[in-house]
Every structure is written in C-alpha cells, then in structure tokens.
Scaffold this motif. Structure first.
Motif, PDB file in Angstrom:
ATOM      1  N   ARG A   1     -13.564 -22.834 -48.969  1.00 22.07           N
ATOM      2  CA  ARG A   1     -13.735 -21.986 -47.798  1.00 22.07           C
ATOM      3  C   ARG A   1     -14.151 -22.816 -46.589  1.00 22.07           C
ATOM      4  O   ARG A   1     -14.764 -23.868 -46.721  1.00 22.07           O
ATOM      5  CB  ARG A   1     -14.787 -20.920 -48.081  1.00 22.07           C
ATOM      6  CG  ARG A   1     -14.406 -19.955 -49.196  1.00 22.07           C
ATOM      7  CD  ARG A   1     -15.342 -18.766 -49.190  1.00 22.07           C
ATOM      8  NE  ARG A   1     -15.101 -17.872 -50.303  1.00 22.07           N
ATOM      9  CZ  ARG A   1     -14.160 -16.931 -50.321  1.00 22.07           C
ATOM     10  NH1 ARG A   1     -13.359 -16.792 -49.283  1.00 22.07           N
ATOM     11  NH2 ARG A   1     -14.009 -16.145 -51.368  1.00 22.07           N
TER      12      ARG A   1
ATOM     13  N   ALA B   1     -23.676 -17.794 -43.249  1.00 22.79           N
ATOM     14  CA  ALA B   1     -22.324 -18.246 -42.906  1.00 22.79           C
ATOM     15  C   ALA B   1     -21.339 -17.220 -43.453  1.00 22.79           C
ATOM     16  O   ALA B   1     -21.639 -16.492 -44.403  1.00 22.79           O
ATOM     17  CB  ALA B   1     -22.033 -19.628 -43.484  1.00 22.79           C
ATOM     18  N   HIS B   2     -20.154 -17.156 -42.838  1.00 25.42           N
ATOM     19  CA  HIS B   2     -19.157 -16.197 -43.306  1.00 25.42           C
ATOM     20  C   HIS B   2     -17.755 -16.695 -42.970  1.00 25.42           C
ATOM     21  O   HIS B   2     -17.571 -17.585 -42.132  1.00 25.42           O
ATOM     22  CB  HIS B   2     -19.382 -14.813 -42.684  1.00 25.42           C
ATOM     23  CG  HIS B   2     -19.182 -14.769 -41.203  1.00 25.42           C
ATOM     24  ND1 HIS B   2     -20.143 -15.187 -40.302  1.00 25.42           N
ATOM     25  CD2 HIS B   2     -18.122 -14.358 -40.448  1.00 25.42           C
ATOM     26  CE1 HIS B   2     -19.695 -15.036 -39.072  1.00 25.42           C
ATOM     27  NE2 HIS B   2     -18.462 -14.533 -39.127  1.00 25.42           N
ATOM     28  N   GLN B   3     -16.780 -16.100 -43.648  1.00 24.10           N
ATOM     29  CA  GLN B   3     -15.370 -16.409 -43.404  1.00 24.10           C
ATOM     30  C   GLN B   3     -14.562 -15.129 -43.548  1.00 24.10           C
ATOM     31  O   GLN B   3     -14.804 -14.326 -44.451  1.00 24.10           O
ATOM     32  CB  GLN B   3     -14.842 -17.447 -44.394  1.00 24.10           C
ATOM     33  CG  GLN B   3     -13.376 -17.829 -44.154  1.00 24.10           C
ATOM     34  CD  GLN B   3     -12.782 -18.631 -45.299  1.00 24.10           C
ATOM     35  OE1 GLN B   3     -12.988 -18.295 -46.457  1.00 24.10           O
ATOM     36  NE2 GLN B   3     -12.062 -19.692 -44.985  1.00 24.10           N
TER      37      GLN B   3
ATOM     38  N   TYR C   1     -16.385 -21.957 -43.654  1.00 25.63           N
ATOM     39  CA  TYR C   1     -17.291 -20.936 -43.150  1.00 25.63           C
ATOM     40  C   TYR C   1     -17.584 -21.117 -41.662  1.00 25.63           C
ATOM     41  O   TYR C   1     -17.576 -22.231 -41.140  1.00 25.63           O
ATOM     42  CB  TYR C   1     -18.612 -20.977 -43.916  1.00 25.63           C
ATOM     43  CG  TYR C   1     -18.552 -20.349 -45.286  1.00 25.63           C
ATOM     44  CD1 TYR C   1     -18.541 -18.966 -45.426  1.00 25.63           C
ATOM     45  CD2 TYR C   1     -18.520 -21.133 -46.430  1.00 25.63           C
ATOM     46  CE1 TYR C   1     -18.496 -18.379 -46.677  1.00 25.63           C
ATOM     47  CE2 TYR C   1     -18.479 -20.556 -47.686  1.00 25.63           C
ATOM     48  CZ  TYR C   1     -18.466 -19.177 -47.806  1.00 25.63           C
ATOM     49  OH  TYR C   1     -18.417 -18.603 -49.049  1.00 25.63           O
TER      50      TYR C   1
ATOM     51  N   SER D   1     -23.950 -14.294 -38.984  1.00 26.27           N
ATOM     52  CA  SER D   1     -23.372 -13.669 -40.178  1.00 26.27           C
ATOM     53  C   SER D   1     -24.014 -12.326 -40.513  1.00 26.27           C
ATOM     54  O   SER D   1     -23.305 -11.379 -40.882  1.00 26.27           O
ATOM     55  CB  SER D   1     -23.467 -14.628 -41.369  1.00 26.27           C
ATOM     56  OG  SER D   1     -22.695 -15.788 -41.117  1.00 26.27           O
TER      57      SER D   1
ATOM     58  N   GLU E   1     -21.967 -16.572 -53.167  1.00 21.26           N
ATOM     59  CA  GLU E   1     -20.981 -15.995 -52.262  1.00 21.26           C
ATOM     60  C   GLU E   1     -20.861 -14.506 -52.569  1.00 21.26           C
ATOM     61  O   GLU E   1     -20.741 -14.112 -53.726  1.00 21.26           O
ATOM     62  CB  GLU E   1     -19.613 -16.651 -52.433  1.00 21.26           C
ATOM     63  CG  GLU E   1     -19.531 -18.070 -51.921  1.00 21.26           C
ATOM     64  CD  GLU E   1     -18.129 -18.638 -52.048  1.00 21.26           C
ATOM     65  OE1 GLU E   1     -17.837 -19.619 -51.358  1.00 21.26           O
ATOM     66  OE2 GLU E   1     -17.340 -18.091 -52.841  1.00 21.26           O
TER      67      GLU E   1
END
Length: 250
Positions: A141, A178-180, A143, A148, A212
């Motif tokens: 990923r 953190a994010h995606q 991120y 977030s 996650e």
C-alpha cells in the motif's frame, strides 16, 4: 514487464460499461461467435472491471496476453469474458480473440505457435518469460499520512445503509494515522437517467499498532429517483452482496 493494453477509460474518462463492451467486440476477430444469451445479459451491464490475467513474451518478439473482463449485470450476477491477444500470425500483427470460459481460452492459447514454458522445451531457443498476475501478491500500500481520523468520520457520516459500521469501528478508526483509497470495482455511468451504475472503493486505514482496517464503500445510483447514494460496509463480501441486492431489485 510492460504490457501495453487499452483498458476502459483510456480515451474517455467516464466510459460506460456498454462502451467498454462495444470496444472489446469491435477489436476481437471472433466476437460474432459469442452466444446471444451472453450478449443479452451484457445489455443490462451496470459496472465493469478488467485485469491482466497472464502473459508470455518470447525474446524474438512473439507474445501473447490474456485479460479478464467482468461486468456486473442487472440481475446481480457477473458476466466474464476472456480476451486473448497475440502476434503469432503470419503478418506479425496483434490480433484479439474473445471467449466465454477459461477452457475455451486454454484451448485457443495452446494452439498458438509459442514454445512451451517447460525448461526442457527451451533448449536451443531464446528464453520465454511467463508472467501470471494471478499468482503474484498484491502490491504494497501507498498510504497518505495525516487527517486519517477525519477521513474515516467523513466516510462513515455519508453512509446511508442501516447496517453501516457502528460506534466501535468509529472509535477504532479515530486512532488511524494513515489511509489509502482504492477503487476496487466499476465506475458510475455518467449518462444519468439511462441506467444506474455502481462503484466499490476500499478505504484502508493503518493503526498505531500496525493493524490495517478497511471500510468498503459502495457508490451507486440504484435508487427510486436515480440519485447518488453511498453505503459503507466492514467487509468486501458484504459490500459485494449489497451491490448484487441493489442490482437484483431494479
């Protein structure tokens, strides 16, 4: 290995599932062999996705690739077509063929004049590179850092489904750092009023303990008045089931 391929949306940012189908049929030499029943089901396509399934490139320039094309149709099921591309003909040009199942695809691939991938068959011949994407792990990923928790709150706030994730998930994601966002399936049909469309997004969050956690967001226009609606689920299976239920209820 770089494999050039024209996917839905290469020329138009928001091509409909039907436009993607028509381009596939136009470039494949044997599209006239597709069953009428399959084409009738594809007339009700709501969303579309495609991916490279496998590829083999010979160092003398000969090559073949196979692609999987999937449409979500109005009865909630999926229709899959398999595309074979190769340049093994006498003219050396790239040709496209389409099949309804993997066995037909396997037979068509086996007849191509390419060396076997077995090592003993390659003695005295240039090496063959085989790349089967279905056997490869998903890439890592990438991120985005910061904001977030706010992103998680926005996703949960716009969810309209009664079975959306509850307070426990909201509290958990308040600690994300953190994010995606990844589009997992389909695209909304821009031709509003003609047919509803579906898109599925994964919002992946990284927590401080290294875990996650993902939220799965379904965007669709399968509403009585055709308006845009968002639903959020804790698992991909639940989101896919929701898409199928919505499609079947049309």
């Amino acid at each position: 290995m770089s494999v050039p391929y024209e996917t839905c949306g290469t020329h138009e940012a928001f091509e409909s599932p039907d436009a993607c189908l028509q381009r596939l049929l136009a470039r494949t030499l044997n599209s006239f062999e597709l069953p009428d029943e399959t084409l009738s089901r594809l007339d009700t396509a709501l969303a579309y996705d495609s991916c490279l399934h496998s590829a083999a490139h010979h160092s003398d320039g000969r090559r073949r690739e196979t692609y999987r094309h999937v449409w979500l149709v109005a009865d909630g099921s999926a229709v899959t077509l398999w595309e074979l591309t190769h340049n093994t003909g006498p003219d050396g040009q790239l040709h496209h063929e389409v099949y309804t199942d993997q066995e037909e695809l396997r037979i068509a691939t086996a007849r191509l004049p390419l060396p076997s991938a077995e090592p003993e068959a390659l003695e005295g011949a240039p090496p063959l590179v085989v790349d089967d994407r279905t056997a490869q792990p998903l890439p890592g990923r990438e991120y985005e850092w910061g904001d977030s928790p706010d992103h998680a709150r926005r996703v949960l706030r716009r969810a309209e489904n009664a079975d959306r994730p509850g307070e426990e998930v909201a509290v958990l994601l308040a600690g994300a750092f953190a994010h995606q966002i990844t589009q997992a399936f389909g695209r909304l049909d821009p031709l509003r009023g003609r047919r509803p469309g579906f898109s599925l997004y994964e919002h992946a969050f990284l927590l401080a303990d290294g875990r996650e956690v993902s939220l799965w967001e379904v965007e669709h226009t399968a509403t009585p008045d055709g308006r845009h609606m968002c639903e959020v689920y804790e698992t991909e299976d639940a989101a896919q089931s929701a898409m199928e239920r919505r499609a079947a209820s049309l």
